[in-house]
Design a protein around this motif. Structure first.
Motif, PDB file in Angstrom:
ATOM      1  N   ARG A  98       0.829  -1.201   0.000  1.00 15.09           N
ATOM      2  CA  ARG A  98       0.000   0.000   0.000  1.00 15.09           C
ATOM      3  C   ARG A  98       0.866   1.255   0.000  1.00 15.09           C
ATOM      4  NH1 ARG A  98      -3.828   0.013   4.910  1.00 15.09           N
ATOM      5  NH2 ARG A  98      -4.004  -2.175   4.316  1.00 15.09           N
ATOM      6  N   ARG A  99       0.238   2.307  -0.474  1.00 15.50           N
ATOM      7  CA  ARG A  99       0.870   3.614  -0.398  1.00 15.50           C
ATOM      8  C   ARG A  99       0.005   4.508   0.459  1.00 15.50           C
ATOM      9  NH1 ARG A  99       2.417   5.563  -6.376  1.00 15.50           N
ATOM     10  NH2 ARG A  99       2.767   7.477  -5.203  1.00 15.50           N
ATOM     11  N   THR A 100       0.626   5.429   1.161  1.00 14.79           N
ATOM     12  CA  THR A 100      -0.111   6.321   2.048  1.00 14.79           C
ATOM     13  C   THR A 100      -0.500   7.623   1.361  1.00 14.79           C
ATOM     14  OG1 THR A 100       1.979   7.190   2.891  1.00 14.79           O
ATOM     15  CG2 THR A 100       0.959   5.386   4.127  1.00 14.79           C
ATOM     16  N   ASP A 101       0.123   7.912   0.206  1.00 14.51           N
ATOM     17  CA  ASP A 101      -0.150   9.185  -0.461  1.00 14.51           C
ATOM     18  C   ASP A 101      -1.236   9.066  -1.513  1.00 14.51           C
ATOM     19  OD1 ASP A 101       2.633   9.203  -2.840  1.00 14.51           O
ATOM     20  OD2 ASP A 101       1.553   7.539  -1.895  1.00 14.51           O
ATOM     21  N   VAL A 102      -1.474   7.857  -1.993  1.00 15.70           N
ATOM     22  CA  VAL A 102      -2.542   7.608  -2.964  1.00 15.70           C
ATOM     23  C   VAL A 102      -3.258   6.327  -2.535  1.00 15.70           C
ATOM     24  CG1 VAL A 102      -1.385   8.781  -4.869  1.00 15.70           C
ATOM     25  CG2 VAL A 102      -1.014   6.326  -4.495  1.00 15.70           C
ATOM     26  N   PRO A 103      -4.522   6.158  -2.960  1.00 17.10           N
ATOM     27  CA  PRO A 103      -5.287   4.985  -2.479  1.00 17.10           C
ATOM     28  C   PRO A 103      -4.957   3.705  -3.231  1.00 17.10           C
ATOM     29  CG  PRO A 103      -6.659   6.361  -3.860  1.00 17.10           C
ATOM     30  CD  PRO A 103      -5.359   7.105  -3.698  1.00 17.10           C
ATOM     31  N   ASN A 104      -3.690   3.320  -3.258  1.00 17.06           N
ATOM     32  CA  ASN A 104      -3.275   2.055  -3.851  1.00 17.06           C
ATOM     33  C   ASN A 104      -3.100   1.044  -2.737  1.00 17.06           C
ATOM     34  OD1 ASN A 104      -3.174   3.573  -6.147  1.00 17.06           O
ATOM     35  ND2 ASN A 104      -1.032   3.172  -6.614  1.00 17.06           N
TER      36      ASN A 104
END
Length: 117
Positions: A98-104
């Protein structure tokens, strides 16, 4: 197409060890927070350990001192070394990216870990 492929699960006796691997493809692996979660029958999925791209690591209290998460950015792979396994560690273990800056937010298919004598 993003793929997270776990391996290394199986049946082990209490006190034994297993090493889980998760190979990622389709993402820029080095910028993702990689984690291991688990879900036992009748229970909610819970965080086991995670390692962010900067190297910080978090563990669930139940696995501290027994499990170690690590990552190899050159191989796009995250590992979970599990020692001193207990029957209560029995669950399906899932890899997460997961990434915290985009909803991936991506999940692997899961690998079964069974701790039993």
């Amino acid at each position: 197409q993003v793929q997270l492929v776990e391996s290394g699960g199986g049946l082990v006796q209490p006190g034994g060890s297993l090493r889980l691997s998760c190979a990622a493809s389709g993402i820029i692996f080095s910028i993702y927070t990689m984690g291991w979660y688990r879900q036992a029958p009748g229970k909610q999925r819970e965080l086991v350990a995670r390692i962010i791209n900067g190297g910080s690591i978090n563990y669930a209290d139940s696995v501290k001192g027994r499990f170690t998460i690590s990552r190899d950015n050159a191989k796009n792979t995250v590992y979970l070394q599990m020692n001193s396994l207990k029957p209560e560690d029995t669950a399906v273990y899932y890899c997460n990216a997961r990434r915290t800056d985009v909803p991936n937010n991506y999940w692997g298919q899961g690998t079964q870990v069974t701790v039993s004598s």
